[in-house]
Design an enzyme around this catalytic site. Structure first.
Site, PDB file in Angstrom:
ATOM      1  N   HIS A 129     -27.278  -4.707   4.980  1.00 42.67           N
ATOM      2  CA  HIS A 129     -26.863  -5.455   3.793  1.00 42.67           C
ATOM      3  C   HIS A 129     -25.861  -4.638   2.978  1.00 42.67           C
ATOM      4  O   HIS A 129     -24.768  -5.126   2.643  1.00 42.67           O
ATOM      5  CB  HIS A 129     -28.098  -5.788   2.952  1.00 42.67           C
ATOM      6  CG  HIS A 129     -27.808  -6.539   1.693  1.00 42.67           C
ATOM      7  ND1 HIS A 129     -28.056  -7.887   1.555  1.00 42.67           N
ATOM      8  CD2 HIS A 129     -27.290  -6.136   0.505  1.00 42.67           C
ATOM      9  CE1 HIS A 129     -27.711  -8.284   0.353  1.00 42.67           C
ATOM     10  NE2 HIS A 129     -27.239  -7.238  -0.320  1.00 42.67           N
ATOM     11  N   GLU A 130     -26.227  -3.405   2.655  1.00 39.18           N
ATOM     12  CA  GLU A 130     -25.337  -2.581   1.842  1.00 39.18           C
ATOM     13  C   GLU A 130     -24.051  -2.253   2.593  1.00 39.18           C
ATOM     14  O   GLU A 130     -22.971  -2.151   1.999  1.00 39.18           O
ATOM     15  CB  GLU A 130     -26.047  -1.308   1.399  1.00 39.18           C
ATOM     16  CG  GLU A 130     -27.299  -1.540   0.562  1.00 39.18           C
ATOM     17  CD  GLU A 130     -27.079  -2.446  -0.644  1.00 39.18           C
ATOM     18  OE1 GLU A 130     -25.939  -2.495  -1.167  1.00 39.18           O
ATOM     19  OE2 GLU A 130     -28.039  -3.128  -1.051  1.00 39.18           O
TER      20      GLU A 130
END
Length: 714
Positions: free
Chosen positions: A498-499
């Site tokens: 996600h990051e």
């Protein structure tokens, strides 16, 4: 090094960033930014050009943005009394400076005057959008207010910056203030060995216990708390930990209740000063949702579609517990829900997430994730050697002050020994950006996971060479224990992807205007790249790039993979409802309850979320007091938490193209890069999505992925 926070070298010399320099460096940068703005507005109005107005305006703020970004980053990852004191001393001045910019009538007049010139009217593409976005930003932030209201708006911004900073400090301090020490290993029955080892190592690091008689330390940080709530058989200890989590931002010296009401009231006053009914309408005016009511309608509509499935899942878990206990169906306690839910999942699917840990060594996950990105987006990622130099040695004669030590063969400085540094280049070998990665928890580091950037890059333009991006990704993942490799949970792997999706959005940004580049997009669009990347954690083809057993190197066995995917949507409606509850609480507080400071916060939250929360015997205190997304920043995700689900509809739909044309199909990856990742805010986000998919979003894509799209729900 003099003025270390103002150094212009690409690589940061972290060892020189002495908190004692913050006040002088930021003060100097504020003065220079003010002088640059003054020079900008005093120029000959008959010679206005895009370069002399729009680009000069962005350049005027560049040094201050980068210097203050270093200060706020250190406050997040290396918090100390010295950094906190210096940060908080300068925070009101920096906040006031930025608040005054759109209120500067001379600067506003300059922008308006330029916007009416023949050159400005003839602008197209990204330059046209730059002017339009700047005018909209200034109007939204009070450029057309009368003088008295401008003054009050400045005061509100200063008060908000201080209140939200204090809120954030209370969350960090109250998290660190709680611990549970257990000296009897028999009480740890059910806890995975990885969690037991981590608790023992954590205690030893604090000087507790001995090798012969170890003790076990548990905290409220996620890698410690989650295994306890999901696996520990001792319900009394689970209750104790759950009660501990309720102390974050609540009670004693760290209570955030009054701050929440202060922040809500200030935001509401700000919105009304600017002609909006509430803060949600103010914030969302230039986002995809356009208004608070539209965001609330989106939340209500999705709630209606999953409510029946949510009710069935709650009942099924209650009946399962009743059967196990040989008793009547009852409301579960908050410290029982995760435990029994995990127990039931293991029974239904013969699947325990701990079985996946050996396949997710952190370095292997990162290496495989980078290979996926290289294949899809035609880039190359290379790790650089790093060194963390103690501040006491910051003046040692190694290197050239650039943050890269020549003496050590070109190693890059970091702020902590665990931090890694990587370079990203395109297929032609051109350096497009670099980034730091800091994955494990520390007492001096705030919780959660996030991406940010320290320097915004841009492609070559005119006489200007390419400017590479400098970004960072941080998290609080399972740490290594006793020198062994850190083995992650699948949820943690998804968080890293996600990051990294956010990071790709920034580093692949290829827009010539810095303020329109990278992740500087509508907040309800910014989560699309990050959430789309999470999908690669579920596909066999992509998993085989990074899910390798840390000892044997073998991939996840087919049987385990089938169990994992079969269990993917277990309690899926409960998970969706949980996210919707966060967005619902956020919107309701900002739209309908911002001035209800005499109301009991917990009772109000329960009333708002009556149909959204998993029903429990003991009523939990509201998470608002530790909801850093909403209250640790003057704006942040305030009135915008719905955007996670909004963007999840987009990502579920967008990923169908990968599934249909090839999960690791480079052509689809290039299309995503060219249509969305590289485009920043150069065009309307709805158009960017349409450019990639060739159509508008399918609103049912999320429900289909979650296995909740039935004829009844469609």
């Amino acid at each position: 090094m003099s003025a270390p926070f103002l150094a212009q070298s690409f690589h940061v010399r972290w060892s020189t960033l002495n908190p004692a320099c913050i006040e002088s460096d930021i003060s100097a940068s504020l003065l220079r930014a003010e002088q640059a703005i003054d020079a900008l507005i005093s120029q000959d109005r008959g010679r206005l050009t895009f370069e002399r107005v729009m680009l000069a305006y962005e350049d005027a703020l560049k040094e201050l943005n980068e210097a203050w970004g270093l200060v706020t980053h250190l406050d997040a990852v290396c918090n100390s009394p010295e950094i906190r004191e210096a940060h908080n001393k300068m925070l009101p001045l920096v906040s006031s400076f930025f608040a005054k910019i759109p209120l500067n009538e001379h600067l506003w007049d300059l922008l308006l005057t330029y916007s009416k010139t023949d050159q400005a009217r003839d602008l197209t593409g990204v330059r046209r959008r730059c002017v339009d976005e700047a005018l909209a930003y200034f109007r939204q932030h009070g450029a057309e207010l009368p003088v008295a209201k401008k003054q009050r708006l400045e005061e509100i911004e200063a008060e908000l910056s201080q209140a939200t900073q204090k809120y954030s400090e209370n969350v960090l301090d109250s998290t660190n203030a709680w611990e549970l020490i257990i000296d009897d290993p028999a009480k740890l029955a059910g806890l995975p060995a990885s969690a037991v080892d981590a608790a023992r190592a954590d205690a030893a690091a604090k000087g507790l216990g001995t090798e012969e008689q170890p003790v076990y330390r548990f905290t409220l940080k996620a890698p410690s708390l989650i295994p306890v709530m999901e696996h520990l058989e001792d319900a009394a200890i689970r209750k104790q930990v759950w009660e501990g989590s309720g102390t974050i931002g609540r009670g004693g010296n760290y209570d955030n209740t009054a701050l929440i009401w202060q922040i809500l009231k200030l935001r509401n006053e700000k919105a009304q000063l600017l002609g909006k009914k509430n803060f949600a309408d103010y914030v969302l005016e230039r986002r995809m949702a356009k208004s608070g009511q539209n965001a609330l309608d989106f939340t209500h509509n999705l709630h209606a579609k999953v409510s029946e499935a949510f009710r069935r899942e709650v009942i099924a878990l209650q009946e399962y517990v009743a059967d196990k206990e040989g008793a009547a169906v009852r409301l579960l306690e908050p410290w029982e829900v995760a435990y029994w839910s995990e127990k039931r999942r293991r029974e239904l699917y013969d699947f325990d997430e701990e079985q996946l840990r050996p396949y997710f060594p952190v370095d292997g996950v990162l290496s495989g994730m980078f290979r996926i990105a290289e294949r899809l987006f035609d880039i190359r990622i290379k790790e650089r050697q790093t060194v963390c130099i103690d501040g006491a040695d910051a003046d040692a004669p190694e290197g050239d002050g650039s943050g890269v030590s020549a003496q050590d063969g070109g190693v890059v400085e970091t702020w902590h020994p665990e931090v890694k540094f990587y370079e990203m280049r395109n297929a032609e070998g051109v350096h497009v950006g670099s980034f730091y990665a800091d994955w494990h928890p520390r007492d001096s580091k705030r919780g959660g996971a996030w991406m940010n950037y320290l320097k915004g890059g841009a492609p070559p333009s005119g006489d200007r060479d390419r400017q590479p991006h400098l970004g960072l990704i941080c998290g609080n993942m399972t740490p290594p224990v006793d020198g062994k490799v850190a083995l992650l949970t699948h949820d943690e792997v998804c968080t890293i992807f996600h990051e990294f999706g956010h990071l790709l959005h920034q580093l692949l940004g290829n827009v010539e205007i810095p303020s329109l580049n990278g992740v500087n997009v509508a907040w309800d669009f910014v989560e699309l790249p990050s959430q789309l990347m999470e999908n690669f954690c579920w596909e066999r083809e992509s998993l085989d790039f990074f899910a390798k057993h840390h000892e044997t190197g073998s991939p996840i066995p087919d049987g385990l993979f089938k169990k994992m995917t079969a269990a993917r949507n277990y309690m899926g409606a409960v998970a969706i409802m949980r996210q919707l509850s966060f967005g619902k609480l956020d919107l309701e507080l900002h739209m309908h309850h911002a001035t209800d400071e005499n109301t009991d916060l917990d009772q109000l939250a329960r009333k708002i979320l009556a149909d959204y929360m998993f029903p429990t015997g003991t009523e939990a205190p509201t998470m608002a007091r530790r909801f850093s997304h909403l209250f640790s920043n003057p704006t942040g995700y305030a009135a915008s938490y719905y955007s996670y689900k909004w963007a999840e509809v987009l990502d579920a739909d967008a990923f169908t193209r990968f599934q249909e044309e090839g999960v690791l199909n480079p052509e689809v990856g290039r299309a995503l890069r060219d249509s969305i990742l590289s485009r920043g805010n150069s065009d309307d986000p709805a158009k960017l999505f349409h450019d990639f998919m060739g159509r508008d979003p399918d609103p049912n894509a999320l429900l289909a992925r979650a296995g909740l799209l039935t004829p009844l729900l469609a």
